[in-house]
Design a protein around this motif. Structure first.
Motif, PDB file in Angstrom:
ATOM      1  N   GLY A  32       0.787  -1.222   0.000  1.00 54.48           N
ATOM      2  CA  GLY A  32       0.000   0.000   0.000  1.00 54.48           C
ATOM      3  C   GLY A  32       0.820   1.274   0.000  1.00 54.48           C
ATOM      4  N   LYS A  33       2.126   1.179  -0.225  1.00 50.72           N
ATOM      5  CA  LYS A  33       2.994   2.356  -0.199  1.00 50.72           C
ATOM      6  C   LYS A  33       3.486   2.693  -1.597  1.00 50.72           C
ATOM      7  N   LYS A  34       3.725   3.985  -1.811  1.00 51.70           N
ATOM      8  CA  LYS A  34       4.386   4.425  -3.036  1.00 51.70           C
ATOM      9  C   LYS A  34       5.866   4.101  -2.888  1.00 51.70           C
ATOM     10  N   ALA A  35       6.469   3.568  -3.947  1.00 51.32           N
ATOM     11  CA  ALA A  35       7.882   3.204  -3.904  1.00 51.32           C
ATOM     12  C   ALA A  35       8.450   3.222  -5.313  1.00 51.32           C
ATOM     13  N   THR A  36       9.777   3.224  -5.367  1.00 54.86           N
ATOM     14  CA  THR A  36      10.474   3.193  -6.647  1.00 54.86           C
ATOM     15  C   THR A  36      11.716   2.321  -6.522  1.00 54.86           C
ATOM     16  N   CYS A  37      12.205   1.853  -7.658  1.00 56.34           N
ATOM     17  CA  CYS A  37      13.411   1.033  -7.692  1.00 56.34           C
ATOM     18  C   CYS A  37      13.892   0.989  -9.138  1.00 56.34           C
ATOM     19  N   PHE A  38      15.008   0.306  -9.356  1.00 60.18           N
ATOM     20  CA  PHE A  38      15.459   0.091 -10.723  1.00 60.18           C
ATOM     21  C   PHE A  38      14.337  -0.650 -11.453  1.00 60.18           C
ATOM     22  N   PRO A  39      13.927  -0.180 -12.643  1.00 60.18           N
ATOM     23  CA  PRO A  39      12.724  -0.725 -13.300  1.00 60.18           C
ATOM     24  C   PRO A  39      12.647  -2.251 -13.384  1.00 60.18           C
ATOM     25  N   PHE A  40      13.756  -2.914 -13.624  1.00 63.48           N
ATOM     26  CA  PHE A  40      13.760  -4.370 -13.742  1.00 63.48           C
ATOM     27  C   PHE A  40      13.251  -5.051 -12.467  1.00 63.48           C
ATOM     28  N   PHE A  41      13.431  -4.386 -11.312  1.00 63.61           N
ATOM     29  CA  PHE A  41      13.099  -4.999 -10.027  1.00 63.61           C
ATOM     30  C   PHE A  41      11.713  -4.626  -9.499  1.00 63.61           C
ATOM     31  N   GLY A  88       3.350  -5.527  -3.299  1.00 57.04           N
ATOM     32  CA  GLY A  88       2.332  -4.717  -2.644  1.00 57.04           C
ATOM     33  C   GLY A  88       2.488  -3.227  -2.817  1.00 57.04           C
ATOM     34  N   ALA A  89       3.586  -2.783  -3.424  1.00 58.26           N
ATOM     35  CA  ALA A  89       3.840  -1.349  -3.588  1.00 58.26           C
ATOM     36  C   ALA A  89       3.113  -0.792  -4.801  1.00 58.26           C
ATOM     37  N   THR A  90       2.961   0.523  -4.808  1.00 55.77           N
ATOM     38  CA  THR A  90       2.524   1.243  -5.987  1.00 55.77           C
ATOM     39  C   THR A  90       3.777   1.873  -6.589  1.00 55.77           C
ATOM     40  N   PRO A  91       4.353   1.256  -7.637  1.00 55.18           N
ATOM     41  CA  PRO A  91       5.579   1.800  -8.231  1.00 55.18           C
ATOM     42  C   PRO A  91       5.294   3.148  -8.902  1.00 55.18           C
ATOM     43  N   THR A  92       6.102   4.160  -8.575  1.00 55.81           N
ATOM     44  CA  THR A  92       5.892   5.495  -9.132  1.00 55.81           C
ATOM     45  C   THR A  92       6.816   5.811 -10.295  1.00 55.81           C
ATOM     46  N   GLY A  93       7.967   5.138 -10.365  1.00 52.59           N
ATOM     47  CA  GLY A  93       8.935   5.456 -11.393  1.00 52.59           C
ATOM     48  C   GLY A  93       9.723   6.722 -11.108  1.00 52.59           C
ATOM     49  N   ASN A  94       9.431   7.391  -9.992  1.00 49.42           N
ATOM     50  CA  ASN A  94      10.176   8.595  -9.622  1.00 49.42           C
ATOM     51  C   ASN A  94      11.604   8.236  -9.246  1.00 49.42           C
TER      52      ASN A  94
END
Length: 184
Positions: free
Chosen positions: A117-126, A132-138
């Motif tokens: 339920g949290k906004k998160a970002t990481c290297f796109p491949f991962f 459970g996260a909402t990937p932001t791409g930021n």
């Protein structure tokens, strides 16, 4: 003084690790580089040798204000497989400690269910590992006490956001000015 712990395993990403450590130390934060390996000498993903300050088994984490998980492969995989680190993260999350992860590092938080339920970002491949996260791409994302970062190109933003959380706006502005960080 605020205390941050950065975890090292064979194959850690050097820019993410050392850039973050440097920025935090410039910000007056006591940073301990902690090896989860059997030795303090840890080799990064680009064959740069770094001497950690301590072995995991020898560290007292009771005064932790931040736990930081760098990326790099296979470094992040080693951290993700290290049960004592995962137990520490779960304990410190309950205490509201800053949990910061960069590049592939958010896989550790995702695997523990801490990104639900949290906004998160990481290297796109991962992104699939951020369960459970909402990937932001930021480049950098903060949701509550969790800070995530896309990769090494955003290490200034990542490190300075941790400094802001631990030392405040005045200190982050001083550090950003001293290193000529873009956008500050």
């Amino acid at each position: 003084m605020k205390n941050a712990f950065v975890f090292l395993a064979t194959g850690f990403e050097e820019i993410e690790t050392l850039g973050t450590v440097d920025l935090l130390r410039r910000g007056g934060i006591h940073v301990t580089m902690v090896s989860i390996m059997d030795t303090c000498e840890v080799i990064g993903t680009h064959n740069i040798s770094v001497n950690a300050d301590s072995l995991f088994k020898d560290v007292d984490f009771s005064l932790a204000d931040a736990l930081i998980i760098p990326g790099g492969i296979p470094g992040s995989n080693h951290l993700n497989d290290y049960v004592p680190l995962k137990e520490l993260i779960l304990q410190k999350e309950k205490e509201g400690v800053i949990l910061a992860a960069i590049c592939a590092g958010p896989m550790v938080l995702g695997g523990l269910g801490l990104l639900n339920g949290k906004k998160a970002t990481c290297f796109p491949f991962f992104e699939p590992t951020m369960t459970g996260a909402t990937p932001t791409g930021n480049g950098v994302e903060q949701d509550g006490n969790i800070i995530t970062c896309k990769g090494p190109g955003f290490v200034f933003d990542f490190g300075l956001l941790i400094v802001r959380n631990l030392r405040g706006e005045e200190t982050v502005n001083e550090v950003a000015a001293a290193v000529l960080a873009p956008g500050y």
